[in-house]
Design an enzyme around this catalytic site. Structure first.
Site, short mmCIF file in Angstrom:
data_model
loop_
_atom_site.label_atom_id
_atom_site.label_comp_id
_atom_site.label_asym_id
_atom_site.label_seq_id
_atom_site.Cartn_x
_atom_site.Cartn_y
_atom_site.Cartn_z
N GLU A 1 0.81 -1.22 0.00
CA GLU A 1 0.00 0.00 0.00
C GLU A 1 0.85 1.27 0.00
OE1 GLU A 1 -2.92 -0.41 3.13
OE2 GLU A 1 -4.11 -1.78 1.91
N TYR B 1 -13.56 -7.35 -5.25
CA TYR B 1 -14.69 -7.08 -4.36
C TYR B 1 -15.99 -6.92 -5.14
CZ TYR B 1 -11.06 -6.19 -0.86
OH TYR B 1 -10.00 -6.31 -0.01
#
Length: 155
Positions: A24, A129
């Protein structure tokens, strides 16, 4: 195999959280230690819970989560803090299995929802997702107080 995390998993889980921070692009913000994670997961009344994905006896992925509460629904839900699978195991179904395990926790316990955040640039995760039926909460913006702002505001 997906299973609840044990004390023996803590070292590997901390390594995975630090790997996630690098992925990240914020490794300097990750300060988690083994002792902190052990204390959080295995306190007499823990507020943090975890699952691991195990492949050939080694931890290959994790989910770390805690309970939230919907005042509108009147019941708890799960907030997924971290979901991470090592790069060499991505695409094998471990991430989906970890997420399904949390969905099963919600259904079995009568929880109203499973929620998480994802970085806007993380297209592989966003696509994953959406593929499992999750919807973005575009009308909501997350806010955070931390560091000096938190200390100043508390004064």
């Amino acid at each position: 195999m997906i299973r609840r995390a044990t004390r023996a998993d803590v070292r590997a889980m901390v390594e995975l959280v630090h790997e996630l921070a690098r992925y990240e692009k914020a490794p300097e913000l990750c300060h988690l230690t083994e002792q902190q994670l052990r204390d959080a997961l295995f306190a007499p009344t823990p507020a943090l819970f975890g699952h691991v994905a195990e492949v050939d006896g080694a931890v290959a992925g994790l989910s770390l989560w805690f309970l939230n509460f919907s005042t509108w629904e009147g019941v708890h839900g799960i907030y997924l803090e971290d979901l991470y699978v090592r790069p060499e195991h991505r695409g094998s179904g471990l991430g989906k299995a970890l997420l399904q395990t949390l969905a099963q926790e919600c259904v079995q316990r009568g929880y109203a929802r499973l929620e998480w955040s994802v970085l806007n640039w993380n297209e592989p995760s966003i696509n994953f997702y959406k593929a499992v039926g999750a919807i973005p909460m575009d009308e909501w913006t997350a806010y955070r107080l931390t560091g000096d702002a938190l200390r100043n505001f508390s004064a």
